[in-house]
Design a protein around this motif. Structure first.
Motif, mmCIF file in Angstrom:
data_model
loop_
_atom_site.group_PDB
_atom_site.id
_atom_site.type_symbol
_atom_site.label_atom_id
_atom_site.label_comp_id
_atom_site.label_asym_id
_atom_site.label_seq_id
_atom_site.Cartn_x
_atom_site.Cartn_y
_atom_site.Cartn_z
ATOM 1 N N LEU A 130 0.802 -1.232 0.000
ATOM 2 C CA LEU A 130 0.000 0.000 0.000
ATOM 3 C C LEU A 130 0.830 1.276 0.000
ATOM 4 O O LEU A 130 0.334 2.331 -0.390
ATOM 5 N N ARG B 211 -9.561 -0.740 -7.385
ATOM 6 C CA ARG B 211 -10.637 -1.431 -6.659
ATOM 7 C C ARG B 211 -11.239 -2.473 -7.594
ATOM 8 O O ARG B 211 -11.493 -2.167 -8.774
ATOM 9 N N ILE C 223 -16.310 7.353 -4.554
ATOM 10 C CA ILE C 223 -14.875 7.346 -4.218
ATOM 11 C C ILE C 223 -14.438 5.935 -3.813
ATOM 12 O O ILE C 223 -13.485 5.389 -4.359
ATOM 13 N N TRP D 34 -11.653 9.788 -9.576
ATOM 14 C CA TRP D 34 -11.489 9.383 -8.169
ATOM 15 C C TRP D 34 -10.597 10.392 -7.431
ATOM 16 O O TRP D 34 -10.925 10.841 -6.335
ATOM 17 N N ARG E 65 -11.769 12.723 -4.280
ATOM 18 C CA ARG E 65 -11.053 12.604 -2.990
ATOM 19 C C ARG E 65 -10.587 13.974 -2.536
ATOM 20 O O ARG E 65 -10.719 14.342 -1.371
ATOM 21 N N ALA F 102 -19.786 5.650 5.019
ATOM 22 C CA ALA F 102 -18.501 5.245 5.611
ATOM 23 C C ALA F 102 -18.261 5.935 6.947
ATOM 24 O O ALA F 102 -17.554 5.423 7.802
ATOM 25 N N GLY F 103 -18.864 7.120 7.119
ATOM 26 C CA GLY F 103 -18.558 7.900 8.311
ATOM 27 C C GLY F 103 -19.351 7.509 9.548
ATOM 28 O O GLY F 103 -18.914 7.773 10.663
ATOM 29 N N THR G 50 -18.640 3.108 11.015
ATOM 30 C CA THR G 50 -17.295 2.895 11.567
ATOM 31 C C THR G 50 -17.156 3.547 12.947
ATOM 32 O O THR G 50 -16.735 2.903 13.906
ATOM 33 N N THR G 51 -17.552 4.814 13.014
ATOM 34 C CA THR G 51 -17.350 5.547 14.264
ATOM 35 C C THR G 51 -18.311 5.046 15.346
ATOM 36 O O THR G 51 -17.921 4.900 16.513
ATOM 37 N N THR H 221 -16.939 1.880 16.741
ATOM 38 C CA THR H 221 -15.748 2.125 17.567
ATOM 39 C C THR H 221 -16.189 2.559 18.974
ATOM 40 O O THR H 221 -15.667 2.091 19.988
ATOM 41 N N MET I 92 -8.855 0.638 19.223
ATOM 42 C CA MET I 92 -8.813 0.555 17.755
ATOM 43 C C MET I 92 -7.840 -0.526 17.288
ATOM 44 O O MET I 92 -7.894 -0.952 16.139
ATOM 45 N N VAL J 90 -12.172 -1.712 13.469
ATOM 46 C CA VAL J 90 -13.543 -1.858 12.950
ATOM 47 C C VAL J 90 -13.632 -2.143 11.450
ATOM 48 O O VAL J 90 -14.691 -2.506 10.964
ATOM 49 N N ILE K 108 -10.828 -2.371 2.611
ATOM 50 C CA ILE K 108 -11.716 -2.552 1.445
ATOM 51 C C ILE K 108 -10.817 -3.198 0.383
ATOM 52 O O ILE K 108 -9.655 -2.795 0.257
ATOM 53 N N CYS L 77 -7.965 5.741 4.595
ATOM 54 C CA CYS L 77 -9.294 6.261 4.901
ATOM 55 C C CYS L 77 -9.363 7.775 4.681
ATOM 56 O O CYS L 77 -8.550 8.523 5.206
ATOM 57 N N LEU L 78 -10.353 8.185 3.932
ATOM 58 C CA LEU L 78 -10.519 9.594 3.620
ATOM 59 C C LEU L 78 -11.029 10.384 4.823
ATOM 60 O O LEU L 78 -10.815 11.592 4.933
ATOM 61 N N LEU M 98 -11.325 13.379 10.284
ATOM 62 C CA LEU M 98 -12.580 13.691 10.973
ATOM 63 C C LEU M 98 -12.804 12.671 12.109
ATOM 64 O O LEU M 98 -13.167 13.034 13.234
HETATM 65 C C1 HEM Z 1 -13.188 4.664 13.223
HETATM 66 C C2 HEM Z 1 -13.388 5.275 12.104
HETATM 67 C C3 HEM Z 1 -12.925 4.793 10.736
HETATM 68 C C4 HEM Z 1 -12.116 3.748 10.398
HETATM 69 C C5 HEM Z 1 -11.408 2.758 11.311
HETATM 70 C C6 HEM Z 1 -12.011 3.746 8.947
HETATM 71 C C7 HEM Z 1 -11.252 2.850 8.216
HETATM 72 C C8 HEM Z 1 -11.187 2.840 6.830
HETATM 73 C C9 HEM Z 1 -10.452 1.867 6.058
HETATM 74 C C10 HEM Z 1 -9.630 0.723 6.639
HETATM 75 C C11 HEM Z 1 -10.632 2.169 4.746
HETATM 76 C C12 HEM Z 1 -10.088 1.392 3.542
HETATM 77 C C13 HEM Z 1 -8.745 1.926 3.089
HETATM 78 C C14 HEM Z 1 -8.160 1.068 1.996
HETATM 79 O O1 HEM Z 1 -8.820 0.822 0.994
HETATM 80 O O2 HEM Z 1 -7.029 0.586 2.161
HETATM 81 C C15 HEM Z 1 -11.475 3.339 4.674
HETATM 82 C C16 HEM Z 1 -11.848 3.957 3.495
HETATM 83 C C17 HEM Z 1 -12.658 5.065 3.445
HETATM 84 N N1 HEM Z 1 -13.169 5.771 4.515
HETATM 85 FE FE1 HEM Z 1 -12.897 5.337 6.481
HETATM 86 N N2 HEM Z 1 -12.764 4.776 8.458
HETATM 87 C C18 HEM Z 1 -13.330 5.448 9.515
HETATM 88 C C19 HEM Z 1 -14.126 6.574 9.453
HETATM 89 C C20 HEM Z 1 -14.447 7.259 8.305
HETATM 90 C C21 HEM Z 1 -15.182 8.506 8.247
HETATM 91 C C22 HEM Z 1 -15.651 9.294 9.473
HETATM 92 C C23 HEM Z 1 -15.338 8.816 6.920
HETATM 93 C C24 HEM Z 1 -16.005 10.018 6.278
HETATM 94 C C25 HEM Z 1 -16.721 10.905 6.856
HETATM 95 C C26 HEM Z 1 -14.683 7.765 6.140
HETATM 96 C C27 HEM Z 1 -14.634 7.738 4.758
HETATM 97 C C28 HEM Z 1 -13.939 6.787 4.025
HETATM 98 C C29 HEM Z 1 -13.920 6.762 2.566
HETATM 99 C C30 HEM Z 1 -14.659 7.720 1.633
HETATM 100 C C31 HEM Z 1 -13.104 5.682 2.200
HETATM 101 C C32 HEM Z 1 -12.746 5.235 0.779
HETATM 102 C C33 HEM Z 1 -11.413 5.863 0.368
HETATM 103 C C34 HEM Z 1 -10.985 5.496 -1.054
HETATM 104 O O3 HEM Z 1 -11.386 4.469 -1.567
HETATM 105 O O4 HEM Z 1 -10.227 6.263 -1.648
HETATM 106 N N3 HEM Z 1 -14.153 6.852 7.019
HETATM 107 N N4 HEM Z 1 -11.801 3.747 5.962
#
Ligand code: HEM
Length: 502
Positions: free
Chosen positions: A95, A105, A121, A130, A134, A307-308, A311-312, A315, A366, A371, A376, A446-447, A451
């Motif tokens: 990565l 993807r 995204i 993409w 982002r 996604a937002g 996950t949170t 957690t 964490m 979580v 992905i 993670c985007l 936040l």
């Molecule tokens: C405890 C909170 C969170 C955890 C542990 C988490 C974890 C992750 C992980 C592991 C990925 C996949 C990265 C990869 O493909 O290697 C991801 C992707 C993503 N997350 Fe989170 N996330 C969290 C919260 C959030 C929040 C709050 C948002 C937005 C408000 C968010 C938006 C996204 C988006 C849009 C992606 C896709 C990114 C891409 O494909 O380019 N996540 N997240």
């Protein structure tokens, strides 16, 4: 003559059957064939591959398989060769060092439906569109949901509402999930479309049902994602999935249309406004807006929202479950908050450096219950390699973040919940650690990380400053076993007793 004809026709039929059988056997052998040079792994069966040997908790299955096949192995899932990467070093190579090689993807059926043809995204492949989305979403988080903005949003609305509900339930048995969902939803919905909800709001309930339905229907994925030709058999799950997805997108489109109607470029307040403004600017500059269509904009909102929240929320759920099981840790957290901040004011982001124990507990939570344990799925965009093994273009690659954070070579007794492992000898939080990557790494990291981290810190410190959670008398402690479903390690339903601390 008739006898001769019948002998010839029988033998022709046999010949045809023989040819079909040979072709089928060849097809089956080809379907389990793995290009030489790829990581080793179980061969699996024709057509389905190794799907039958997997449970819902893929992260645990893969951790177990790594013991037999090594830190990197290949598994056949339906018609796809999937490479599973289980160690920090190899994940870093995948990565970070070879970030662009593996930033793709897989174009799955489910991803395509959710993202209306990969216009989002999270499911879209590595592409200029993409990258653009982002970047815009990142800027929107910075503008509307970080630092003071986030703090004010939480202090003004989300936290007082949660506090009030918990206070009203003083000494009672509560199910924290809907309350945590309400709080996180209020933060993300305010960021996305400026909306606040109360617990009895039907729209909040609809969003919650949709997120639960997605988790239940999608589960560990559809067979059609790995055996695409099964799409010709529409299942009831697929029909239900379409229905829920249409309902969800309908709700986001409604918010989008409302924003468009009252759009004012001099008064941008949230993510939708910001996206509409990006579209307006591109139109004014006569730029190509083929990747800034309304569908793209709605899909960015849909991603951030989905996604937002899950996950949170989970957690925070894990925090209550663990701190109920470890009351000494909960007491120490509360003591630190009360010593440093006192009772008269709410915690601020600037308090973080002075609350190393709280920070360590959040890190440990964490780590022990990451979580998004399987991240992905990624896809190789070019012929590449990991750990010296060949990874042909288009191979699906999955990184096991759980395996990294449970790696016995790095973490002493990793199954043990011990926040002190994140504390230095001088009592401060240890500097960034290898083998701790709950948000993944590299181009697809993670985007929402910028936040999620402050949001979790503020929610966590607010909660334990004011409230204590304990086991329901006469009932077993909430289970520590999670269930992986549509990427998220979910907490089973649970109840606790809530008491006011101050
Ligand atoms: C405890 C909170 C969170 C955890 C542990 C988490 C974890 C992750 C992980 C592991 C990925 C996949 C990265 C990869 O493909 O290697 C991801 C992707 C993503 N997350 Fe989170 N996330 C969290 C919260 C959030 C929040 C709050 C948002 C937005 C408000 C968010 C938006 C996204 C988006 C849009 C992606 C896709 C990114 C891409 O494909 O380019 N996540 N997240």
């Amino acid at each position: 003559i008739m006898l001769l004809e019948s002998i010839l026709s029988v033998s022709l039929t046999y010949k045809l059957i023989a040819v079909v059988i040979i072709l089928l056997v060849a097809l089956m052998l080809w379907s389990i064939h793995r290009p030489s040079g790829m990581p080793p792994g179980p061969r699996g069966f024709p057509i389905i591959g190794s799907m039958l040997s997997l449970t819902d908790n893929l992260h645990l299955d893969f951790l177990q398989m790594a013991k037999e096949y090594g830190d990197i192995f290949t598994i056949k899932l339906g018609s796809h060769q999937v490479v599973i990467v289980n160690s920090y070093e190899l994940i870093k190579e995948t990565l970070v060092k070879k970030s662009t090689d593996f930033a793709g993807r897989p174009q799955s059926f489910t991803g395509k439906v959710l993202s209306e043809g990969f216009k989002d995204i999270a499911f879209s492949d590595y592409s200029p569109a993409w990258k653009l989305h982002r970047k815009i979403a990142h800027q929107a988080i910075r503008n509307y949901a970080s630092g003071d903005k986030l703090e004010n949003m939480m202090r003004k609305d989300a936290i007082p509402l949660l506090s009030q509900i918990l206070e009203d339930n003083e000494g009672k048995v509560i199910a924290p999930r809907p309350l945590l969902f309400l709080t996180v939803n209020n933060i993300v919905a305010q960021f996305c479309f400026g909306q606040k909800y109360t617990l009895d709001d039907p729209e909040l309930k609809a969003f919650m049902d949709i997120i639960n339905d997605f988790a239940n229907i999608i589960g560990k994925g559809f067979v059609v994602d790995v055996i695409p030709w099964t799409a010709i058999f529409p299942t009831s799950a697929a029909r239900k999935f379409d229905k829920v997805n249409n309902k969800y997108l309908g709700m986001i489109y409604k918010k989008f249309c409302e924003h468009r109607q009252k759009f004012d470029e001099d008064n941008l307040n949230d993510l939708i406004d910001y996206l509409l403004d990006a579209q307006r600017q591109a139109k004014e500059e006569n730029a190509n807006i083929s990747s800034l269509t309304d569908t793209h904009l709605v899909q960015t909102v849909s991603d951030m929202f989905a996604a937002g929240i899950d996950t949170t929320t989970h957690t925070m759920d894990w925090s209550i479950i663990f701190l109920t099981r470890y009351p000494d840790v909960q007491a120490k957290v509360a003591r630190e908050i009360l010593d440093v901040i006192g009772r008269d004011r709410l915690p601020l982001l600037s308090d973080r450096p002075n609350l190393p124990y709280c920070d360590a507990v959040i890190h440990e939570l964490m780590r022990i219950r990451t979580v998004v344990p399987m991240s992905i799925p990624h896809k190789a965009l070019v012929d590449s390699s990991i750990g010296g093994y060949l990874i042909p273009k288009n191979t699906w690659v999955m990184v096991n973040l759980w395996a990294v954070q449970m790696d016995e070579k790095h973490w002493d007794n990793p199954q043990e919940f011990r926040p002190e492992r994140f504390i230095d000898k001088d009592g401060s939080l240890k500097a960034k650690q290898d083998n701790f990557i709950p948000f993944s790494a590299g181009r697809r990291v993670c985007l929402g990380e910028s936040l999620a981290k402050p949001e979790i810190f503020l929610m966590f410190t607010y909660l334990y400053q004011r409230f204590a959670f304990s086991q329901v008398p006469g009932k077993a402690l909430p289970s520590l076993e999670g269930n992986l479903s549509s990427f998220v390690l979910r907490v089973p339903e649970y109840e606790v007793v809530v008491k006011k601390r101050i």
